[in-house]
Design an enzyme around this catalytic site. Sequence first.
Site, PDB file in Angstrom:
ATOM      1  N   CYS A   1      11.829  29.491  18.116  1.00 12.46           N
ATOM      2  CA  CYS A   1      13.162  29.489  17.510  1.00 12.46           C
ATOM      3  C   CYS A   1      13.730  28.088  17.355  1.00 12.46           C
ATOM      4  O   CYS A   1      14.706  27.885  16.648  1.00 12.46           O
ATOM      5  CB  CYS A   1      14.116  30.342  18.327  1.00 12.46           C
ATOM      6  SG  CYS A   1      13.543  32.052  18.414  1.00 12.46           S
TER       7      CYS A   1
ATOM      8  N   THR B   1      23.923  51.009   8.397  1.00 10.48           N
ATOM      9  CA  THR B   1      22.982  52.130   8.359  1.00 10.48           C
ATOM     10  C   THR B   1      21.826  51.855   9.324  1.00 10.48           C
ATOM     11  O   THR B   1      21.288  50.754   9.360  1.00 10.48           O
ATOM     12  CB  THR B   1      22.452  52.320   6.925  1.00 10.48           C
ATOM     13  OG1 THR B   1      23.569  52.591   6.075  1.00 10.48           O
ATOM     14  CG2 THR B   1      21.472  53.472   6.839  1.00 10.48           C
TER      15      THR B   1
END
Lengths: 415, 415
Positions: free
Chosen positions: A327, A239
């Site tokens: 990261c 979605t």
Amino acid sequence: MSSPAIYYFDNNATTQVAPEVIEAMLPFLRDYWGNPSSTYGFGRQLGSHLDEARARVAALINAEPREIIFTSCGTESNNSALQSALTTRPGKTHVLTTAVEHSANIKFGEALQKRGYAVTYLPVAADGALDLERLEQSIRPETAIVSVMWANNETGVLFPVKEIAAICQRRGVLFHTDAVQTPGKLKIDVRALGADFLSLSAHKLHAPKGIGLLYVKRGVKYQPYVVGGGQERGRRGGTENVPGIVGFGRAAELAMARLGDEDTRVRSLRDKLEEGILQSIPGTARNGAKEPRLPNTSNIAFAGVEAEGILMLLDRAGICVSSGSACTTGSLEASHVLTAMGCSAARARSSIRFSLGIYNTEAEVDYVLKHLAETIARLRAVAPVEESFNAKAQRSNDAKESARETSSASWRTSE
Amino acid sequence: MSSPAIYYFDNNATTQVAPEVIEAMLPFLRDYWGNPSSTYGFGRQLGSHLDEARARVAALINAEPREIIFTSCGTESNNSALQSALTTRPGKTHVLTTAVEHSANIKFGEALQKRGYAVTYLPVAADGALDLERLEQSIRPETAIVSVMWANNETGVLFPVKEIAAICQRRGVLFHTDAVQTPGKLKIDVRALGADFLSLSAHKLHAPKGIGLLYVKRGVKYQPYVVGGGQERGRRGGTENVPGIVGFGRAAELAMARLGDEDTRVRSLRDKLEEGILQSIPGTARNGAKEPRLPNTSNIAFAGVEAEGILMLLDRAGICVSSGSACTTGSLEASHVLTAMGCSAARARSSIRFSLGIYNTEAEVDYVLKHLAETIARLRAVAPVEESFNAKAQRSNDAKESARETSSASWRTSE
């Protein structure tokens, strides 16, 4: 909870969500929370807002809206481009990339290697530059895709992606560029660039986390990576993240309006900071070429001082900077980018990235310069350069590594 | 923009974001927008909020926090589980799933088939039930994983996932369940369940779109699908969607507090709606077994009326319902779930899904019953049953299909 007082110089890690972006998103959290795939008006009406956002991010990079696939992040976009190239070109089993890519590419390359693919990580020069002749020579008959980042997240060094795209086109291989660090900072024109794939991440552009995009050039075959319903014209299941997409669209619109500002005002702040450090603090050196470089990034080595200590003391003054990329923080390894540029592990561990953004002011730069000078002086006072290196040499089990660390020559490699 | 006046009966497509969830998210959009992987306090402080959210979603399903991997959506979670099973069990090349899974599994299975894997889609009975003996017989020596949804998104029919988990454990294959439709509606206890993988999606639980999770049972080998930085303990790359994760955590906390309510109050509203339709509107029938079923879902066939027309007229009255799942809307195919249950294409195209939620009231149910009766009467007045079937038979190129469509017997298959 109230806003903390911080001096934020880590815009390559993430950016403040622009108030205008939050404003644009809120109706889609509060009132228009329907599913855009629904047939009733309450859901269906969202389609035009998704279209508008898609048109806005497309305009930012001079793409057609239909060339944009919304993803969940830059990492997913990067993974998707590489995997699609391998899937749509059966028999092609080689990926050509560089040793200084974001971990999204480095680690995905390692995962591909485990699955039997071949991955080449091209080395870079001391100033961070790529050898294009070597790149071209490294393209094999079985190469599916070349993936080279546009701007390095740690040093800001720019790769000549237009030239690389031309080489790839001539050699009949696909070309992907991780452009996550560029929007708002550089003009992006995918038509002029000629890349087949390009990745962006919204949260590097004053939009929220959890949304990214992959540009896929019209006519380039694409196989979805996240496979499910018919969303994104069958190219990405799940979605649609409506508030995130709307926020990304608004951020793209804002970025287009201020592009000149970032390249002049932010650049001059960055230059003031960098020149201030290099001139006023002894034993400092820039990592990576001065140009071509992002206008907002400066990566500086501070001889004989551990980055960890610098980060800790600056944090006490509310200053947010980083060593390596966010990261990979937490790992104790030295930056793979700086070591690929030939920096010693010691130099890499003594390096700090400053990445400015649209909300920084000259007063903040002055504040950082003042605190940084005090911080470095203080750290050097408790651990003079020679002692620091000796202490590290004792801890190191790798004699060769230790030898490199104690060599002062390594401090000059990228100047 | 102001809130539209709607009667929302499509909670299996997506749910209203709870005001408490938006409240919990906002500080992480407005003030605490740092990168959690950063070393400075402004970013690092986010870690405790991520931990808290992880503990809350873990508590919802009785998992340990370390067994939770945050993803971008249920589709990514489903893809990740299947791919990890195939990657970590080299030589195992078969996936066993059902014909009524969400398109995330159906389409990913098709993608796997293109890549040389074998995928079995188990059929279901007319009431939507699985034959567990057949399931067990379909496990092959080369089966890597069995993936069976817990609750069907279109009919609400529940599969006996605990029994299936036991079969899989006995046969030494991994078991994944797509539990996207269950949280808040059923008690989820992964310890009692015994599944190796379980997928959830936040936006089905009054949290925002763009965030999901994959539960991976402790000790089960896992290979990341979105590969990048060290986020999620190296199991899912990409900067954490902090506001989304915090919102998901808050939604899980709210869901735990109201679990009883959903199973009693929402169930009784659903039953009132369903009984009202079946008793007051002639030519109606439930699709799928009455029990075991989600307490919020009702799927009803309206003989001789196209769902498209029903949806359109109800939409004019502000009523949001759906035919098929939102993820496959737009395609003109009849629901793959209903056709797998043996419904004729005509019946499948005449079926409507009502899925209730915590914000529905009895007055809304009365409103729907009133408008639905009028709508069906009106549509039947303009297109009597026989005519409607004849018209369709003429349009159909498939004689066999047409024959089935004109047989009234097909209207009784699942009663």
